[in-house]
Design a protein around this motif. Sequence first.
Motif, PDB file in Angstrom:
ATOM      1  N   ALA A  91       0.837  -1.193   0.000  1.00  0.00           N
ATOM      2  CA  ALA A  91       0.000   0.000   0.000  1.00  0.00           C
ATOM      3  C   ALA A  91       0.872   1.242   0.000  1.00  0.00           C
ATOM      4  O   ALA A  91       0.541   2.248  -0.614  1.00  0.00           O
ATOM      5  CB  ALA A  91      -0.939  -0.003   1.192  1.00  0.00           C
ATOM      6  N   LYS A  92       1.992   1.176   0.681  1.00  0.00           N
ATOM      7  CA  LYS A  92       2.887   2.322   0.729  1.00  0.00           C
ATOM      8  C   LYS A  92       3.621   2.499  -0.587  1.00  0.00           C
ATOM      9  O   LYS A  92       3.775   3.597  -1.077  1.00  0.00           O
ATOM     10  CB  LYS A  92       3.907   2.146   1.854  1.00  0.00           C
ATOM     11  N   LYS A 146       0.502   1.231  -4.409  1.00  0.00           N
ATOM     12  CA  LYS A 146      -0.804   1.860  -4.575  1.00  0.00           C
ATOM     13  C   LYS A 146      -0.777   3.303  -4.086  1.00  0.00           C
ATOM     14  O   LYS A 146      -0.138   3.630  -3.105  1.00  0.00           O
ATOM     15  CB  LYS A 146      -1.867   1.088  -3.790  1.00  0.00           C
ATOM     16  N   LEU A 147      -1.505   4.117  -4.790  1.00  0.00           N
ATOM     17  CA  LEU A 147      -1.662   5.495  -4.360  1.00  0.00           C
ATOM     18  C   LEU A 147      -2.745   5.554  -3.290  1.00  0.00           C
ATOM     19  O   LEU A 147      -3.577   4.655  -3.179  1.00  0.00           O
ATOM     20  CB  LEU A 147      -2.062   6.371  -5.541  1.00  0.00           C
ATOM     21  N   ALA A 148      -2.761   6.601  -2.546  1.00  0.00           N
ATOM     22  CA  ALA A 148      -3.792   6.774  -1.526  1.00  0.00           C
ATOM     23  C   ALA A 148      -5.152   6.919  -2.206  1.00  0.00           C
ATOM     24  O   ALA A 148      -5.272   7.558  -3.255  1.00  0.00           O
ATOM     25  CB  ALA A 148      -3.496   7.997  -0.683  1.00  0.00           C
ATOM     26  N   LYS A 149      -6.168   6.325  -1.623  1.00  0.00           N
ATOM     27  CA  LYS A 149      -7.507   6.369  -2.193  1.00  0.00           C
ATOM     28  C   LYS A 149      -8.089   7.759  -2.001  1.00  0.00           C
ATOM     29  O   LYS A 149      -8.030   8.330  -0.916  1.00  0.00           O
ATOM     30  CB  LYS A 149      -8.379   5.330  -1.508  1.00  0.00           C
ATOM     31  N   ASP A 150      -8.644   8.310  -3.066  1.00  0.00           N
ATOM     32  CA  ASP A 150      -9.214   9.656  -3.012  1.00  0.00           C
ATOM     33  C   ASP A 150     -10.580   9.591  -2.331  1.00  0.00           C
ATOM     34  O   ASP A 150     -11.490   8.905  -2.823  1.00  0.00           O
ATOM     35  CB  ASP A 150      -9.343  10.212  -4.435  1.00  0.00           C
TER      36      ASP A 150
END
Length: 159
Positions: free
Chosen positions: A39-40, A43-47
């Motif tokens: 996740a770090k 993946k990008l942070a979920k908007d």
Amino acid sequence: MKTAKGKGAAKRETLKPVDDGKVGKRKAAGKADKSGSKAKKGKLAKDPNKPKRPPSAFFVFLEEFRKTFKKENPNVKAVSAVGKAGGEKWKSLSAAEKAPYEAKAAKRKAEYQKLINAYNKKQESTADDGDEESEIHDDDDESGQGDDEEEDDDDEDDD
């Protein structure tokens, strides 16, 4: 020596189920660590502003079914029991009985498409704003490179 290896192999076989249990726990802990690190990294942070996907016809049906099921069975607290009962009921419904739920799901999907299109346009416009800033910086760099090119041209004339 061969007998020692044989004995060790026998011991390993008897210990194997216990080891598998330990390894399984370790793997589970390792997977949790890996998913956190992915996740770090990947993946990008979920908007939080992105619209949520609309529910399918089955989930629209479940919204209503939960209410009736809880009235009929007030003692049943398990979510799984409600889901199983809803799934069985959904399977037993005819296509005509499913039609209103499918229509509601289609309506929600159309609304979602409008929202997601507006969201995507907004994201593109913010991305374009960011690109314009980088283009300004690129122009500054190009002017500096242009000076170098003139010097290179002078060197070619000398040859």
